[in-house]
Design an enzyme around this catalytic site. Structure first.
Site, PDB file in Angstrom:
ATOM      1  CG  ASP A  37      -2.100   0.917   1.102  1.00  0.00           C
ATOM      2  OD1 ASP A  37      -2.404   1.338  -0.031  1.00  0.00           O
ATOM      3  OD2 ASP A  37      -2.713   1.237   2.130  1.00  0.00           O
ATOM      4  CG  HIS A  54      -0.119   2.326  -9.245  1.00  0.00           C
ATOM      5  ND1 HIS A  54      -0.308   1.969  -7.933  1.00  0.00           N
ATOM      6  CD2 HIS A  54      -1.229   3.026  -9.608  1.00  0.00           C
ATOM      7  CE1 HIS A  54      -1.484   2.435  -7.518  1.00  0.00           C
ATOM      8  NE2 HIS A  54      -2.055   3.086  -8.517  1.00  0.00           N
ATOM      9  CG  LEU A 148       9.049 -17.437  -3.692  1.00  0.00           C
ATOM     10  CD1 LEU A 148       8.920 -17.458  -2.169  1.00  0.00           C
ATOM     11  CD2 LEU A 148       9.478 -16.054  -4.161  1.00  0.00           C
TER      12      LEU A 148
HETATM   13  C1  IPE Z   1      -5.384  -2.697  -0.218  1.00  0.00           C
HETATM   14  O1  IPE Z   1      -5.066  -1.375  -0.413  1.00  0.00           O
HETATM   15  C2  IPE Z   1      -5.440  -3.410  -1.549  1.00  0.00           C
HETATM   16  C3  IPE Z   1      -4.142  -3.663  -2.164  1.00  0.00           C
HETATM   17  C4  IPE Z   1      -2.977  -3.423  -1.653  1.00  0.00           C
HETATM   18  C5  IPE Z   1      -4.229  -4.270  -3.461  1.00  0.00           C
HETATM   19  P1  IPE Z   1      -6.193  -0.262  -0.590  1.00  0.00           P
HETATM   20  O2  IPE Z   1      -5.472   1.020  -0.763  1.00  0.00           O
HETATM   21  O3  IPE Z   1      -7.151  -0.649  -1.650  1.00  0.00           O
HETATM   22  O4  IPE Z   1      -6.938  -0.332   0.822  1.00  0.00           O
HETATM   23  P2  IPE Z   1      -7.790   0.776   1.592  1.00  0.00           P
HETATM   24  O5  IPE Z   1      -8.795   1.322   0.618  1.00  0.00           O
HETATM   25  O6  IPE Z   1      -6.835   1.821   2.059  1.00  0.00           O
HETATM   26  O7  IPE Z   1      -8.395   0.038   2.735  1.00  0.00           O
HETATM   27  C1  IPE Z   2      -1.396   0.344  -3.368  1.00  0.00           C
HETATM   28  O1  IPE Z   2      -1.236   1.698  -3.365  1.00  0.00           O
HETATM   29  C2  IPE Z   2      -1.661  -0.226  -4.751  1.00  0.00           C
HETATM   30  C3  IPE Z   2      -3.017  -0.707  -4.990  1.00  0.00           C
HETATM   31  C4  IPE Z   2      -3.986  -0.738  -4.117  1.00  0.00           C
HETATM   32  C5  IPE Z   2      -3.305  -1.182  -6.317  1.00  0.00           C
HETATM   33  P1  IPE Z   2      -2.458   2.696  -3.388  1.00  0.00           P
HETATM   34  O2  IPE Z   2      -2.780   3.008  -4.811  1.00  0.00           O
HETATM   35  O3  IPE Z   2      -3.579   2.199  -2.574  1.00  0.00           O
HETATM   36  O4  IPE Z   2      -1.822   3.994  -2.711  1.00  0.00           O
HETATM   37  P2  IPE Z   2      -2.468   4.931  -1.608  1.00  0.00           P
HETATM   38  O5  IPE Z   2      -2.894   4.043  -0.491  1.00  0.00           O
HETATM   39  O6  IPE Z   2      -3.619   5.622  -2.253  1.00  0.00           O
HETATM   40  O7  IPE Z   2      -1.369   5.849  -1.204  1.00  0.00           O
HETATM   41 MG    MG Z   3      -4.073   2.368  -0.608  1.00  0.00          MG
END
Ligand code: IPE
Ligand code: IPE
Ligand code: MG
Length: 264
Positions: A37, A54, A148
């Protein structure tokens, strides 16, 4: 892959090397699961569009997959896209799918070289056709690898997985005309993770203290480690810190503390 590979890839005296030397190689987690995240916030902090986060996160994926393979960690599961992530702007979802395809295409030879088996957890059939073909090709090519096991949770939801398992059980029962006796082992065999050990260590980056619908069944007794570091900055160093912390935990599974066990 071996301990020597890690020594070769860390500089003597570096923080990574010092951390690595603190790890007890005989007590590694058998399964590490990661909620990757913070890509968006990483980009925002640099005045960049979210998708650049990303893009940068791919380098972390590469390093963590490779380091787990070198450590001989048996299973790594990375949460890449949740069933809820479809709520994001179409343009962001499209970039995520494109990056995934590119990653697989570019990394397949590295996965093969490192004996890594690749697998997807999630509702594959709802993903775009070109992504599904790429994923299937990756799974097929790496099927016989024995190092792995690298799972990507994609279009994954813990509740979706549990309801899919229930549906499977109903379908099986209807097909054979008999109601099964359901216990935990039977149920676990109908999950996407059938046959895979539960995570010992669950890592979440970027500081959020929540599970976000990840592996709800499987994390019953996982040790949780959260870092404020955003995913694109998560490297060997943070992975080693998580493992060292994991090795200090007393896993009681509802029992009593190890220190009191002999005197109880
Ligand atoms: C969790 O992250 C999903 C992934 C890492 C794929 P999100 O960014 O979607 O989660 P929330 O919305 O903060 O709970
Ligand atoms: C995690 O990073 C990637 C996915 C959920 C695909 P985020 O895109 O959720 O990044 P934040 O949490 O908004 O910073
Ligand atoms: Mg996120």
């Amino acid at each position: 892959m071996s301990r020597q590979d890690i020594l070769d890839s860390t500089e003597e005296g570096s923080i990574e090397r010092q951390l690595f030397e603190k790890i007890d190689i005989s007590r590694l987690p058998a399964h590490i699961a990661v909620i990757m995240d913070g890509n968006g916030r990483w980009a925002k902090g640099r005045g960049l569009p979210r998708v650049e986060g990303h893009r940068s996160g791919i380098a972390s994926v590469r390093e963590i997959v490779e380091t787990c393979a070198r450590l001989d960690v048996p299973i790594l599961t990375l949460y890449a896209f949740s069933v809820e992530n479809w709520k994001r702007p179409r343009s962001e979802v499209d970039v995520l799918m494109k990056l995934l395809k590119q990653y697989l295409r570019l990394e397949l030879s590295t996965l093969m070289k490192n004996d890594i088996r690749f697998q997807v957890l999630g509702r594959l059939s709802e993903l775009p056709g070109d992504v599904v073909s790429e994923l299937e090709a990756g799974m097929e090519r790496t099927r016989d690898n024995r190092g792995l096991l690298f799972n990507i949770a994609l279009n994954y939801g813990g509740r979706a997985e549990i309801t899919d398992a229930c549906q499977r059980i109903v379908n099986e029962a209807l097909a054979c005309g008999e109601a099964p006796k359901i216990d935990e082992a039977f149920f676990a065999q109908r999950l996407y993770t059938a046959g895979i050990a539960d995570p010992d260590l669950m890592i979440r980056t970027s500081g959020e203290l929540r599970i976000s619908n990840f592996l709800l069944w499987q994390i019953a007794y996982s040790e949780i480690w959260v870092t404020d570091t955003f995913w694109p900055d998560f490297r060997k160093r943070e992975l080693f810190e998580a493992i060292i912390d994991f090795q200090k935990r007393d896993r009681r599974y509802g029992g009593i503390a190890a220190s009191t066990r002999s005197t109880a």
